[in-house]
Each structure stands twice: as structure tokens, then as C-alpha cells.
Design an enzyme around this catalytic site. Structure first.
Site, PDB file in Angstrom:
ATOM      1  N   GLY A  13      24.023  13.659  33.397  1.00  0.00           N
ATOM      2  CA  GLY A  13      24.190  14.947  34.073  1.00  0.00           C
ATOM      3  C   GLY A  13      24.754  14.742  35.461  1.00  0.00           C
ATOM      4  O   GLY A  13      24.064  14.231  36.351  1.00  0.00           O
ATOM      5  N   ALA A  14      26.045  15.108  35.634  1.00  0.00           N
ATOM      6  CA  ALA A  14      26.719  14.904  36.925  1.00  0.00           C
ATOM      7  C   ALA A  14      26.844  16.238  37.655  1.00  0.00           C
ATOM      8  O   ALA A  14      27.912  16.593  38.142  1.00  0.00           O
ATOM      9  CB  ALA A  14      28.089  14.277  36.698  1.00  0.00           C
ATOM     10  N   GLY A  15      25.735  16.978  37.697  1.00  0.00           N
ATOM     11  CA  GLY A  15      25.778  18.309  38.308  1.00  0.00           C
ATOM     12  C   GLY A  15      25.296  18.329  39.740  1.00  0.00           C
ATOM     13  O   GLY A  15      25.368  17.311  40.454  1.00  0.00           O
ATOM     14  N   THR A  97      17.544  29.366  31.612  1.00  0.00           N
ATOM     15  CA  THR A  97      16.623  30.243  30.886  1.00  0.00           C
ATOM     16  C   THR A  97      17.263  30.572  29.539  1.00  0.00           C
ATOM     17  O   THR A  97      18.473  30.792  29.466  1.00  0.00           O
ATOM     18  CB  THR A  97      16.397  31.548  31.693  1.00  0.00           C
ATOM     19  N   LYS A 224       6.654  20.973  40.498  1.00  0.00           N
ATOM     20  CA  LYS A 224       8.008  21.451  40.789  1.00  0.00           C
ATOM     21  C   LYS A 224       8.089  22.961  40.569  1.00  0.00           C
ATOM     22  O   LYS A 224       8.624  23.706  41.405  1.00  0.00           O
ATOM     23  CB  LYS A 224       9.007  20.705  39.894  1.00  0.00           C
ATOM     24  N   CYS A 280      17.623  28.121  40.446  1.00  0.00           N
ATOM     25  CA  CYS A 280      16.252  27.628  40.225  1.00  0.00           C
ATOM     26  C   CYS A 280      15.133  28.638  40.379  1.00  0.00           C
ATOM     27  O   CYS A 280      14.255  28.713  39.518  1.00  0.00           O
ATOM     28  CB  CYS A 280      15.993  26.466  41.167  1.00  0.00           C
TER      29      CYS A 280
HETATM   30  P1  NAD Z   1      24.248  21.448  36.412  1.00  0.00           P
HETATM   31  O1  NAD Z   1      24.521  22.461  35.362  1.00  0.00           O
HETATM   32  O2  NAD Z   1      25.021  21.491  37.690  1.00  0.00           O
HETATM   33  O3  NAD Z   1      24.456  19.973  35.815  1.00  0.00           O
HETATM   34  C1  NAD Z   1      23.972  19.566  34.592  1.00  0.00           C
HETATM   35  C2  NAD Z   1      25.014  18.679  33.939  1.00  0.00           C
HETATM   36  O4  NAD Z   1      24.459  18.091  32.774  1.00  0.00           O
HETATM   37  C3  NAD Z   1      26.273  19.429  33.469  1.00  0.00           C
HETATM   38  O5  NAD Z   1      27.417  18.896  34.117  1.00  0.00           O
HETATM   39  C4  NAD Z   1      26.304  19.189  31.956  1.00  0.00           C
HETATM   40  O6  NAD Z   1      27.612  19.018  31.442  1.00  0.00           O
HETATM   41  C5  NAD Z   1      25.504  17.911  31.833  1.00  0.00           C
HETATM   42  N1  NAD Z   1      24.928  17.704  30.513  1.00  0.00           N
HETATM   43  C6  NAD Z   1      24.194  18.568  29.772  1.00  0.00           C
HETATM   44  N2  NAD Z   1      23.803  17.972  28.627  1.00  0.00           N
HETATM   45  C7  NAD Z   1      24.302  16.715  28.636  1.00  0.00           C
HETATM   46  C8  NAD Z   1      24.227  15.616  27.748  1.00  0.00           C
HETATM   47  N3  NAD Z   1      23.534  15.692  26.606  1.00  0.00           N
HETATM   48  N4  NAD Z   1      24.870  14.471  28.066  1.00  0.00           N
HETATM   49  C9  NAD Z   1      25.559  14.374  29.222  1.00  0.00           C
HETATM   50  N5  NAD Z   1      25.648  15.375  30.126  1.00  0.00           N
HETATM   51  C10 NAD Z   1      25.028  16.536  29.833  1.00  0.00           C
HETATM   52  O7  NAD Z   1      22.691  21.526  36.695  1.00  0.00           O
HETATM   53  P2  NAD Z   1      21.946  21.130  38.063  1.00  0.00           P
HETATM   54  O8  NAD Z   1      22.024  22.251  39.037  1.00  0.00           O
HETATM   55  O9  NAD Z   1      22.373  19.764  38.469  1.00  0.00           O
HETATM   56  O10 NAD Z   1      20.436  21.087  37.560  1.00  0.00           O
HETATM   57  C11 NAD Z   1      19.967  20.034  36.760  1.00  0.00           C
HETATM   58  C12 NAD Z   1      18.451  20.154  36.682  1.00  0.00           C
HETATM   59  O11 NAD Z   1      17.890  19.981  37.979  1.00  0.00           O
HETATM   60  C13 NAD Z   1      17.966  21.505  36.183  1.00  0.00           C
HETATM   61  O12 NAD Z   1      16.812  21.320  35.407  1.00  0.00           O
HETATM   62  C14 NAD Z   1      17.599  22.243  37.453  1.00  0.00           C
HETATM   63  O13 NAD Z   1      16.599  23.210  37.255  1.00  0.00           O
HETATM   64  C15 NAD Z   1      17.081  21.114  38.310  1.00  0.00           C
HETATM   65  N6  NAD Z   1      17.197  21.330  39.755  1.00  0.00           N
HETATM   66  C16 NAD Z   1      18.294  21.938  40.278  1.00  0.00           C
HETATM   67  C17 NAD Z   1      18.397  22.093  41.670  1.00  0.00           C
HETATM   68  C18 NAD Z   1      19.605  22.764  42.273  1.00  0.00           C
HETATM   69  O14 NAD Z   1      19.550  23.088  43.454  1.00  0.00           O
HETATM   70  N7  NAD Z   1      20.691  22.965  41.542  1.00  0.00           N
HETATM   71  C19 NAD Z   1      17.390  21.611  42.503  1.00  0.00           C
HETATM   72  C20 NAD Z   1      16.302  20.966  41.943  1.00  0.00           C
HETATM   73  C21 NAD Z   1      16.214  20.831  40.565  1.00  0.00           C
END
Ligand code: NAD
Length: 471
Positions: A13-15, A97, A224, A280
């Protein structure tokens, strides 16, 4: 099993979380090879772009990636290889969700977590520490362990940790460099404690050990959700008071200041606004609601539900203020919406209050011009199409324009609505804006950033959230 000395990390996950978090780990731990993998090739290409046009905007992120990329930080769409080579794997995939099916609108959609977990089990040739980084319902680690144990090769053992991320978008790098705390949950078994020690050693490269909290797995997962629920609750509480301020002539700034002086309450996170957004807060509270309901705790569920209901109310209350103030109709009127991201210093629009505002204005048949310094035009169209599912995008495009600057957005408009607290909106040349607007010119500040008196002196009619002055 002796504690593992982690030398190779993979992050699935490179998000918004996986990218910055593991980039910082790579920066702070030059002896560890960190590979961030994602199925989304476009996202990986952007992380690898030669001119550092990264897929997400975060202050300070480019500098971190510039230092570590190619040294010990790599981005790849080869998920299987990333898994196979690592001794510790973060699962940092999205947990939105659920949109349909059982628990739709409340429950977390764990499909991505499950798929990533199954992939680890399917391709791993050696033992791994698997770390839940995604925000998940309490006891998800148990499901992950069941999947891993049922599908793994003989001789491969998996130890599961929970390590939820507490960074806030817009300050992610600052938060990662100096976190309030790092939370690691593990099973209270010798193997669980060894895995916990291995991850603790990674963070201890830059985080003071007294800030690394080690707890049980389920406490970590629940903490969390609890942290986000309590932060959002604070916003909904101050927003509920902002409505009373507007009705009585009190000033929410003064109330928040006075209340925050109480050391038991404290001054942070007491800023009234048009409502919270982001991927979130709402999702995690609804998750808590769903959890409470499934545990047959309806009063607990109802209690947390009100935090989200209050947020919805705040957004529609603000839209109604705009309509009421513009002589009870905005049909055919031109409104500039400044800001589309859910907060400043991010390009993220997930659950942004601006989307609700624009949707409300469109339903009243107003013309809307949007300006945001970081949000891509294509994202705005995607968000509006999703927010107005019954209206063809072509129709939306007849009512909405996207402007290249704040000044352009405001030209020939009846009203300006400030939806995001971007610093540049504080610094606009308001006199110049005023000369270009239709009169009377209104400013609706949903983020409490303008100097209302200075704007009134120029000639604007100003409404600031949480202040009771009449315009
Ligand atoms: P995001 O959507 O930006 O990134 C998630 C990435 O995972 C996507 O790029 C997607 O393509 C990749 N992905 C999904 N399934 C995959 C798989 N099977 N193999 C490889 N890659 C896969 O999400 P995010 O904002 O980074 O959030 C990730 C988690 O962290 C969530 O559970 C979120 O609730 C939590 N979180 C987010 C934040 C925030 O500020 N965004 C803060 C704390 C926690």
C-alpha cells in the site's frame, strides 16, 4: 524464536499512510531496505517519477524521498517479490466504509486487507512478521492470523502485530519524525513479544523508547478507533457550540479560548469549522458504531453516532446560512468556493466538507466556481459526480467552473465561501477581490481565517462560523 533483526521491510500500500511512513523509516534506518509496493501502477510510477511529482502532497515529503529513494527506499508494483524478500511486512491498504451489503455505510470493508493477507500467505517462502498498519476493527488481527496459518507453506511462521498510524495529513512528516507515541500491539506470547521487540527496535532508531507503547493486540486496534473518535467528538462538540454562538451573539473563538484554559480540557482541537472531513474520522467512528451494535451495545452505538450526525448537521447548517443570507435564494447566483481539500496542506478530498457544500449549492441551481491550490481538476469532477449520482457530469459541468487562482474564482461572484483553511486565503488582496465582485459582496468563512472587521471595512458583508454578528 529469537527476536528478528529486521533488515528488509515491505509495505503493501503506497498511499497516504504507507508512502510517508515507510519513506521516513527508510530515511531514519539506512541499514534497512524498504520496498513499498502497490497494485496501482500509476501510483508507483508517480513515486518513482524523476522530477519527484509524487502521488500525494505532504509538506517535507519530497525532501525525504529525495534522500532515501534509490539508496534503501524502493517503490515497486511487484507485490510478490516485495513480500518474498522482506522479513517484516506492513499491511497499509485502504479500509473504506462498506458501500453495499451487510453493514453498508458503517462496517469497514476489509476486502483489501484480506486480499493482501492472502497474497502474503500464497507467496511467502519464509517466516514473516506481519504488521497491521491499516485502521481495522478490533480483532482483525485474529482473522489475518487464521488466513495466514491456513494457507501458508510448511515451515513459514507468521507473527502478527498491530501498529496503527496516528499521523495527520498535512503534517505527516512532522508527525512521523516526532510522534506523540508509537503504538505496537502484540499477542502476549514469547513469539508475540519477540516480534514486538523487532518492530520496537526499528522505531527506536529515532523515536525515544518512552514514546513506544507496547500493549495487547486488541487494545492496540481499538486505541486507534478510540483516538479518532475522541478527536472527532471534540470537533463536533465545539461545532455544536458554534451554532449556539451564532444564535446568541457569543463568539466561538472566545468560548474555545476560555474553555481550553482549563488544564483538564486543554486548548487543542477546539477550532470550530464547517465540519471535519478526511478519510478517517467518519469511517472510524462508524466502525466503532458498527462494532458496538454487533456487540449488542445499542446505547454505546447511538452515543458515537451523534458525533457523525452533528458533523452532517454542521455542513448543511452552513449551506443553509449561505442561502438564507443571500436573500433566501441562490438560484442563478454565482458563488466562489475557495478550497476543495478536506484541510489545508493536503490534496486529499476524501469526505471533504467542500463536496457537501458544492452539492448543496448545485441543488439550489447556483453557479459554482472552485479553486484549490493542490486538488487536481480531475479529482474535483470525480468527487462531484459521486456526490450527485443522479445528475449527468455534463450537467454538473454547465454549473461548475474550476479557476486557476483565488482571484479568478472570485471575479463577478455574489459570494465567496471559504471551505479550506489554506494560508493563501488569509493573504488574498481582499481590496482587489472586492472591486471585481458583484455587490453586495458576501464572504462566508467556514474556517475562521479572515479578519472579518478588515473585510467589512472594505465593504464586504461577512459571516464567520461561530460568530453571531448580523450582516
Ligand atoms: P490509500 O487509499 O491512500 O492507500 C492504500 C493503497 O493500498 C492504495 O494505493 C491501493 O492501491 C493499495 N492496495 C490496496 N490493496 C492492495 C493489495 N492487495 N496489494 C497492493 N496494494 C494494495 O489509503 P491510506 O489513506 O494510505 O490509508 C491506509 C490505511 O491507513 C487505512 O486503513 C486508513 O484508515 C489508515 N490511516 C489513514 C490515515 C490518513 O490520514 N490517510 C491516517 C492514519 C491511518
Amino acid at each position: 524464536m529469537a527476536p528478528v533483526n529486521v533488515s528488509k521491510i515491505c509495505c503493501i500500500g503506497a498511499g497516504y499512510v504507507g508512502g510517508p511512513t515507510c519513506a521516513v523509516i527508510a530515511l531514519k534506518c539506512p541499514h534497512i531496505t524498504v520496498t513499498i509496493v502497490d497494485l496501482n501502477q500509476a501510483r508507483i510510477d508517480a513515486w518513482n517519477s524523476p522530477d519527484f511529482k509524487l502521488p500525494i502532497y505532504e509538506p517535507g515529503l519530497v525532501e525525504v524521498v529525495k534522500q532515501a529513494r534509490g539508496r534503501n527506499l524502493f517503490f515497486s508494483s511487484d507485490v510478490d517479490r516485495g513480500i518474498q524478500e522482506a522479513d517484516l511486512i506492513f499491511v497499509s491498504v485502504n479500509t473504506p466504509t462498506k458501500k453495499s451489503g451487510v453493514g453498508a455505510g458503517f462496517a469497514a470493508d476489509l476486502n483489501y486487507v484480506e486480499l493482501a493477507t492472502r497474497r502474503i500467505a500464497a507467496v511467502a517462502h519464509s517466516s514473516k512478521i506481519v504488521v497491521e498498519k491499516s485502521t481495522v476493527p478490533c480483532r482483525t488481527a485474529e482473522s489475518m492470523r487464521t488466513i495466514l496459518e491456513a494457507n501458508s507453506r510448511p515451515g513459514c511462521r507468521f507473527d502478527i502485530l498491530s501498529n496503527p498510524e496516528f499521523l495527520a495529513e498535512g503534517t505527516a512528516i512532522k508527525d512521523l519524525f516526532a510522534p506523540d507515541r508509537v503504538l505496537i500491539g502484540s499477542l502476549q506470547t514469547p513469539e508475540g513479544r519477540d516480534a514486538c521487540a523487532a518492530l520496537t527496535a526499528v522505531y527506536a532508531n529515532w523515536v525515544p523508547t518512552e514514546k513506544i507503547l507496547t500493549v495487547g493486540l486488541w487494545s492496540s486496534e481499538l486505541s486507534k478507533l478510540a483516538a479518532n473518535a475522541m478527536l472527532a467528538q471534540r470537533i463536533s462538540s465545539i461545532n455544536a457550540l458554534s451554532a449556539i454562538c451564532e444564535a446568541t451573539g457569543a463568539n466561538i473563538d472566545e468560548v474555545a479560548h476560555a474553555v481550553g484554559f482549563d488544564s483538564r480540557i486543554g486548548p487543542k482541537f477546539l477550532r470550530a469549522s464547517v465540519g471535519f472531513g478526511g478519510s478517517c474520522f467518519q469511517k472510524d467512528i462508524l466502525n466503532l458504531v458498527y462494532l458496538a451494535e454487533s456487540l449488542h451495545l445499542p446505547q454505546v452505538a447511538a452515543y458515537w453516532r451523534t458525533v457523525v450526525d452533528m458533523n452532517e448537521h454542521q455542513k448543511s447548517r452552513f449551506s443553509k446560512t449561505v442561502v438564507d443570507t443571500l436573500f433566501n435564494t441562490i438560484t442563478g447566483k454565482h458563488i466562489a468556493v475557495l478550497g476543495f481539500a478536506f484541510k489545508a496542506d493536503t490534496g486529499d478530498t476524501r469526505e471533504s466538507p467542500a463536496i457537501s457544500l458544492v452539492r448543496d449549492f448545485l441543488s439550489e441551481r447556483a453557479y459554482v466556481t472552485i479553486y484549490d491550490p493542490q486538488v487536481e481538476e480531475s479529482q474535483i469532477w470525480l468527487d462531484l459526480a459521486e456526490a450527485c449520482p443522479l445528475v449527468p457530469l455534463e450537467t454538473i459541468k454547465k454549473q461548475v467552473t474550476i479557476a486557476p487562482s483565488a482571484l479568478d474564482a472570485c471575479k463577478n461572484k455574489e459570494a465567496i465561501v471559504i471551505a479550506t483553511e489554506w494560508k493563501e486565503f488569509k493573504e488574498i488582496d481582499w481590496s482587489s477581490v472586492y472591486t471585481h465582485m458583484n455587490k453586495p459582496a458576501f464572504v462566508f468563512d467556514g474556517r475562521m481565517i479572515v479578519d472579518a472587521d478588515a473585510l467589512r471595512a472594505i465593504g464586504f458583508k461577512v459571516k464567520v462560523i461561530g460568530r453571531g454578528e448580523r450582516v
